[in-house]
Structure formats: structure tokens, C-alpha cells
Design an enzyme around this catalytic site. Sequence first.
Site, PDB file in Angstrom:
ATOM      1  N   ASP A  36       0.838  -1.205   0.000  1.00 13.00           N
ATOM      2  CA  ASP A  36       0.000   0.000   0.000  1.00 13.00           C
ATOM      3  C   ASP A  36       0.873   1.255   0.000  1.00 13.00           C
ATOM      4  O   ASP A  36       1.996   1.232   0.503  1.00 13.00           O
ATOM      5  CB  ASP A  36      -0.908  -0.035   1.244  1.00 13.00           C
ATOM      6  CG  ASP A  36      -2.093   0.908   1.100  1.00 13.00           C
ATOM      7  OD1 ASP A  36      -2.390   1.349  -0.025  1.00 13.00           O
ATOM      8  OD2 ASP A  36      -2.723   1.216   2.140  1.00 13.00           O
ATOM      9  N   HIS A  53       2.434   3.586  -9.034  1.00  5.23           N
ATOM     10  CA  HIS A  53       2.283   2.154  -9.302  1.00  5.23           C
ATOM     11  C   HIS A  53       3.514   1.615 -10.036  1.00  5.23           C
ATOM     12  O   HIS A  53       3.981   0.511  -9.776  1.00  5.23           O
ATOM     13  CB  HIS A  53       1.013   1.893 -10.107  1.00  5.23           C
ATOM     14  CG  HIS A  53      -0.244   2.260  -9.368  1.00  5.23           C
ATOM     15  ND1 HIS A  53      -0.455   1.891  -8.049  1.00  5.23           N
ATOM     16  CD2 HIS A  53      -1.342   2.966  -9.734  1.00  5.23           C
ATOM     17  CE1 HIS A  53      -1.636   2.354  -7.654  1.00  5.23           C
ATOM     18  NE2 HIS A  53      -2.190   3.016  -8.655  1.00  5.23           N
ATOM     19  N   LEU A 147      11.008 -20.175  -5.685  1.00  5.88           N
ATOM     20  CA  LEU A 147      10.136 -19.257  -4.937  1.00  5.88           C
ATOM     21  C   LEU A 147       8.785 -19.224  -5.638  1.00  5.88           C
ATOM     22  O   LEU A 147       8.719 -19.037  -6.855  1.00  5.88           O
ATOM     23  CB  LEU A 147      10.747 -17.844  -4.924  1.00  5.88           C
ATOM     24  CG  LEU A 147       9.858 -16.727  -4.363  1.00  5.88           C
ATOM     25  CD1 LEU A 147       9.764 -16.814  -2.849  1.00  5.88           C
ATOM     26  CD2 LEU A 147      10.385 -15.344  -4.757  1.00  5.88           C
TER      27      LEU A 147
HETATM   28  C1  IPE Z   1      -5.333  -2.860  -0.455  1.00 10.33           C
HETATM   29  O1  IPE Z   1      -5.049  -1.534  -0.534  1.00 10.33           O
HETATM   30  C2  IPE Z   1      -5.363  -3.468  -1.839  1.00 10.33           C
HETATM   31  C3  IPE Z   1      -4.053  -3.666  -2.454  1.00 10.33           C
HETATM   32  C4  IPE Z   1      -2.909  -3.403  -1.907  1.00 10.33           C
HETATM   33  C5  IPE Z   1      -4.086  -4.220  -3.794  1.00 10.33           C
HETATM   34  P1  IPE Z   1      -6.186  -0.412  -0.671  1.00 10.33           P
HETATM   35  O2  IPE Z   1      -5.479   0.864  -0.802  1.00 10.33           O
HETATM   36  O3  IPE Z   1      -7.126  -0.779  -1.763  1.00 10.33           O
HETATM   37  O4  IPE Z   1      -6.943  -0.540   0.712  1.00 10.33           O
HETATM   38  P2  IPE Z   1      -7.860   0.530   1.476  1.00 10.33           P
HETATM   39  O5  IPE Z   1      -8.867   1.036   0.492  1.00 10.33           O
HETATM   40  O6  IPE Z   1      -6.953   1.611   1.953  1.00 10.33           O
HETATM   41  O7  IPE Z   1      -8.450  -0.225   2.621  1.00 10.33           O
HETATM   42  C1  IPE Z   2      -1.517   0.277  -3.440  1.00 12.44           C
HETATM   43  O1  IPE Z   2      -1.297   1.638  -3.399  1.00 12.44           O
HETATM   44  C2  IPE Z   2      -1.675  -0.234  -4.846  1.00 12.44           C
HETATM   45  C3  IPE Z   2      -3.017  -0.737  -5.159  1.00 12.44           C
HETATM   46  C4  IPE Z   2      -4.034  -0.764  -4.351  1.00 12.44           C
HETATM   47  C5  IPE Z   2      -3.218  -1.218  -6.516  1.00 12.44           C
HETATM   48  P1  IPE Z   2      -2.508   2.679  -3.359  1.00 12.44           P
HETATM   49  O2  IPE Z   2      -2.833   3.045  -4.768  1.00 12.44           O
HETATM   50  O3  IPE Z   2      -3.636   2.138  -2.582  1.00 12.44           O
HETATM   51  O4  IPE Z   2      -1.835   3.895  -2.627  1.00 12.44           O
HETATM   52  P2  IPE Z   2      -2.508   4.883  -1.564  1.00 12.44           P
HETATM   53  O5  IPE Z   2      -3.079   4.047  -0.467  1.00 12.44           O
HETATM   54  O6  IPE Z   2      -3.564   5.647  -2.299  1.00 12.44           O
HETATM   55  O7  IPE Z   2      -1.393   5.743  -1.109  1.00 12.44           O
HETATM   56 MG    MG Z   3      -4.141   2.294  -0.619  1.00  8.69          MG
END
Ligand code: IPE
Ligand code: IPE
Ligand code: MG
Length: 256
Positions: A36, A53, A147
Site C-alpha cells: 500500500d 504504481h 520461490l
Molecule cells: C489494499 O489496498 C489493496 C491492495 C494493496 C491491492 P487499498 O489501498 O485498496 O486498501 P484501502 O482502500 O486503503 O483499505
Molecule cells: C496500493 O497503493 C496499490 C493498489 C491498491 C493497486 P494505493 O494506490 O492504494 O496507494 P494509496 O493508499 O492511495 O497511497
Molecule cells: Mg491504498
Amino acid sequence: MLNPPSSDFFSSERAHALLRRLDPQAVPAHVAIIMDGNGRWAEARGLPRAAGHRAGAKAIEETIAAAKECGIRYLTIYSFSTENWRRPHEEVSALMGLFVEVLRANMSDLMRQGVRVRVIGELDSMPSRTAKAFSSAVTQTAGNGDLDLVVALNYGARDEIVRAARALARDAVAGVISADDVDEAALEERLYTAGLPDPDLLIRTSGEMRLSNFLLWQVAYSEIRVTDVLWPDFCRDDLLEAVVDFQGRERRFGGR
Ligand code: IPE
Ligand code: IPE
Ligand code: MG
């Protein structure tokens, strides 16, 4: 006066200190990561979220190498959730394209490192280009055994459990299983993760203290580590540190 040590120096000092503490006999077999913070990383730099990303994909490469280095056998990465479709179309489509590009660019490295790719989640309802790229990565890497990289893609734990319940109901109606034989093993056999050990260690980056519908069944007794590091900044030493921290935990599984 001597020049101040470079950040590489600190990084290698930190790595050496961590490696000295790491017990190769007690490495978690299965590490699962909620990656995240890509969006926040990009926003902090005034960049579009897609750039976060892309930087996150680099962190995955480094993490795979570090996982191999420490002897982790299964690495599960939460890459796209069933709820992530709620994001703006532009971001979702950037992610779908990035998956294809990153898989292609890394295929020879994955082969060289003996990585077997496995997908958990509903690939069939992904855009066909993305689904095909993953299916072909799974086929191409099927013979590797160093792995297992388990990619959670269009994955939601509630969806996974509902599907398993549905499969059990169908099998009960078909007479394959009786209601009295429905137990934990029978349900587990019908989860996406059938055959995989439960994660020993669950890592979430970027400080959020929640599971966000990830592996709800499988993390029943996982050790949890939340770090404030944003996913694109997550590096080899962060993984080593998580493993060393894990090795200091006392796992009880309800016993005493
Ligand atoms: C969890 O992260 C999903 C992934 C890492 C793919 P999110 O960013 O979607 O989660 P929330 O919305 O903060 O709970
Ligand atoms: C995680 O990073 C990647 C995915 C959920 C695909 P986020 O895109 O959720 O990043 P934040 O939480 O907005 O910083
Ligand atoms: Mg997120």
C-alpha cells in the site's frame, strides 16, 4: 575532514547488522504483503498515481530478490482487490496495462531466479490482455521451484470464501460430500490458496492498520507487521528487518 558516509554505506551497514541477526533456520516460509502507499508516494512528488504504481513495480522486483536471498519459499503480493474497481477508470486502466508491461519485462528474470508465478483471484473477469499475460506467465514458470510468487489479482477474501461455500454446496447436492463431512480442510481445498501454507508473516506498508479484505481465512495465526514505509520505498533491508522482527515473536496458536 573525512567525507560523511554515503546513504549506500548506511544501507549496507544496516543490511550487515540485519544479516548478522537473521537466523536462516527460522525464516518464515510464507510472507504475504499488502503493498500500500503507491498513490501517496506519487502525490508527495506531484506525480500522477500511475507513476506511484510504476515505482511500486520496482519495489516488487527488489522484494522478490530479497525473499530469495533470505530463503522465503512463498511470497504473496496483494496487487489488485475486488474493491479496487471502484477507482477512477484512468487509474484502473493504467494498472491493467502496467501489469502486462511489467510481467513481460520481468519474465526472463523470473525464469533466471526460478520463480513460479501463481494467481489467486478471478482472472476470467479481468481485461483479456491482462488475463492472458498472467496465464502465460503461470504456464511459462510452472516448472520453477525456488520461490512461489502468488499474485492476488482481482482478489477479495469474502469473494473467495463465498466461492468455496458455493463449491461445497454444489458438491453436497451432487453427492460428492455430505454436510457432516464439511470441515476446515474441505473448505480450504476450495479456496484459491488450496495447497499453499498459511502466511507466517503478513506485512502492510504505509501505516494502515487494516486487512482490506486480504486472506481473511488464511491469516488466522499470521504474525502482523505494519510499517510506515510507502510501498515504492520498500527495499531489501525492510524485508530483512521484517523477518528479523518476526523471528523475535512468540507464536502460540492459542496454546500456552
Ligand atoms: C489494499 O489496498 C489493496 C491492495 C494493496 C491491492 P487499498 O489501498 O485498496 O486498501 P484501502 O482502500 O486503503 O483499505
Ligand atoms: C496500493 O497503493 C496499490 C493498489 C491498491 C493497486 P494505493 O494506490 O492504494 O496507494 P494509496 O493508499 O492511495 O497511497
Ligand atoms: Mg491504498
